[in-house]
Design a protein around this motif. Structure first.
Motif, PDB file in Angstrom:
ATOM      1  N   THR A 189       0.843  -1.191   0.000  1.00 31.51           N
ATOM      2  CA  THR A 189       0.000   0.000   0.000  1.00 31.51           C
ATOM      3  C   THR A 189       0.884   1.249   0.000  1.00 31.51           C
ATOM      4  O   THR A 189       0.642   2.216   0.696  1.00 31.51           O
ATOM      5  N   THR A 190       1.953   1.160  -0.796  1.00 33.30           N
ATOM      6  CA  THR A 190       2.839   2.288  -1.043  1.00 33.30           C
ATOM      7  C   THR A 190       2.979   2.426  -2.553  1.00 33.30           C
ATOM      8  O   THR A 190       3.289   1.447  -3.240  1.00 33.30           O
ATOM      9  N   GLU A 191       2.724   3.626  -3.038  1.00 35.48           N
ATOM     10  CA  GLU A 191       2.891   3.906  -4.466  1.00 35.48           C
ATOM     11  C   GLU A 191       4.291   4.463  -4.677  1.00 35.48           C
ATOM     12  O   GLU A 191       4.614   5.536  -4.159  1.00 35.48           O
ATOM     13  N   LEU A 192       5.120   3.720  -5.383  1.00 35.27           N
ATOM     14  CA  LEU A 192       6.488   4.145  -5.681  1.00 35.27           C
ATOM     15  C   LEU A 192       6.507   4.692  -7.099  1.00 35.27           C
ATOM     16  O   LEU A 192       6.482   3.934  -8.076  1.00 35.27           O
ATOM     17  N   LEU A 193       6.557   6.011  -7.220  1.00 33.79           N
ATOM     18  CA  LEU A 193       6.454   6.670  -8.520  1.00 33.79           C
ATOM     19  C   LEU A 193       7.695   6.494  -9.395  1.00 33.79           C
ATOM     20  O   LEU A 193       7.698   6.906 -10.547  1.00 33.79           O
ATOM     21  N   ALA A 194       8.720   5.869  -8.853  1.00 34.35           N
ATOM     22  CA  ALA A 194       9.931   5.615  -9.628  1.00 34.35           C
ATOM     23  C   ALA A 194       9.723   4.482 -10.639  1.00 34.35           C
ATOM     24  O   ALA A 194      10.622   4.185 -11.417  1.00 34.35           O
ATOM     25  N   TYR A 195       8.550   3.860 -10.618  1.00 41.19           N
ATOM     26  CA  TYR A 195       8.269   2.734 -11.509  1.00 41.19           C
ATOM     27  C   TYR A 195       7.166   3.106 -12.485  1.00 41.19           C
ATOM     28  O   TYR A 195       6.242   3.850 -12.145  1.00 41.19           O
ATOM     29  N   PRO A 196       7.238   2.583 -13.718  1.00 44.96           N
ATOM     30  CA  PRO A 196       6.284   2.976 -14.764  1.00 44.96           C
ATOM     31  C   PRO A 196       4.868   2.442 -14.552  1.00 44.96           C
ATOM     32  O   PRO A 196       3.928   2.967 -15.129  1.00 44.96           O
ATOM     33  N   SER A 197       4.710   1.414 -13.737  1.00 37.47           N
ATOM     34  CA  SER A 197       3.374   0.905 -13.435  1.00 37.47           C
ATOM     35  C   SER A 197       3.184   0.884 -11.921  1.00 37.47           C
ATOM     36  O   SER A 197       4.155   0.864 -11.159  1.00 37.47           O
TER      37      SER A 197
END
Length: 159
Positions: free
Chosen positions: A91-99
Motif C-alpha cells: 500500500t505504497t505507491e512508488l512513482l519511480a516505476y512505470p506501473s
C-alpha cells in the motif's frame, strides 16, 4: 554492508482526517484504519549491482487482521524472526516505476527485535520485483534518490 534507503510517506490508504479517529492509528511502524485495515512498515531490499551494497525501499504492507495481531503480539519478543512469513499486499505507491506498485503481492519476513520486516515480492515481471531479484544499478539508485529528494521532476511516472 552499506545500505541506501528511500522512505516514502504514510500508506496510500491513510488520510489526515483519520488522525483524530479512535479506530485509526499511524505510528512509524504500524497503521490501523477504521479497525478494519491493518498495515506494517517493512523494507524491500535489493542488491546494488557490483557493489556489495543494498538499496532499500521503506514500504507499507496490508496484512490480515490475524497476522497483524500476531506481529504486534511479538513486536518486542526475542526469537520473533522464527515466524513463518505473512502474506501481504503493498500500500505504497512508488512513482519511480512505470506501473503502479499498489497491491503487489508479497511475503513479510519478521526479523529480530529492532529491525524492520523484510518484504519479499512475488517473482513477477513488475520492474520493482525484477530489481529485487536481479539487483539495481548504482546509477538507478542515484536517479531514484534524486526523484525522492526532488519530487515532481521528469523521473518516474506522473500520478
Amino acid at each position: 554492508m552499506l545500505q541506501h534507503h528511500a522512505h516514502p510517506g504514510p500508506p496510500a490508504v491513510w488520510d489526515a482526517a483519520f488522525a483524530d479517529a479512535d479506530d485509526c492509528l499511524l505510528s512509524s511502524d504500524q497503521c490501523v484504519i477504521d479497525a478494519q485495515h491493518y498495515v506494517v512498515k517493512g523494507l524491500i531490499e535489493m542488491p546494488v549491482v557490483g557493489s556489495g551494497e543494498l538499496f532499500s525501499w521503506g514500504v507499507w504492507v496490508f496484512l490480515s487482521r490475524e497476522n497483524f495481531s500476531r506481529a504486534a503480539d511479538l513486536w518486542y519478543t526475542a526469537g520473533r524472526e522464527c515466524e513463518e512469513p505473512y502474506f501481504g499486499r503493498l500500500t505504497t505507491e512508488l512513482l519511480a516505476y512505470p506501473s503502479t506498485t499498489l497491491n503487489l503481492r508479497n511475503r513479510v519476513h519478521i526479523r529480530p527485535v529492532g529491525e524492520r520486516p523484510c518484504v519479499e515480492l512475488e517473482p513477477t515481471g513488475h520492474p520493482l520485483a525484477v530489481e529485487q531479484r536481479t539487483g539495481i544499478t548504482l546509477e538507478r539508485v542515484r536517479d531514484v534518490a534524486a526523484g525522492v529528494l526532488h519530487p515532481g521532476g521528469d523521473r518516474g511516472r506522473q500520478p
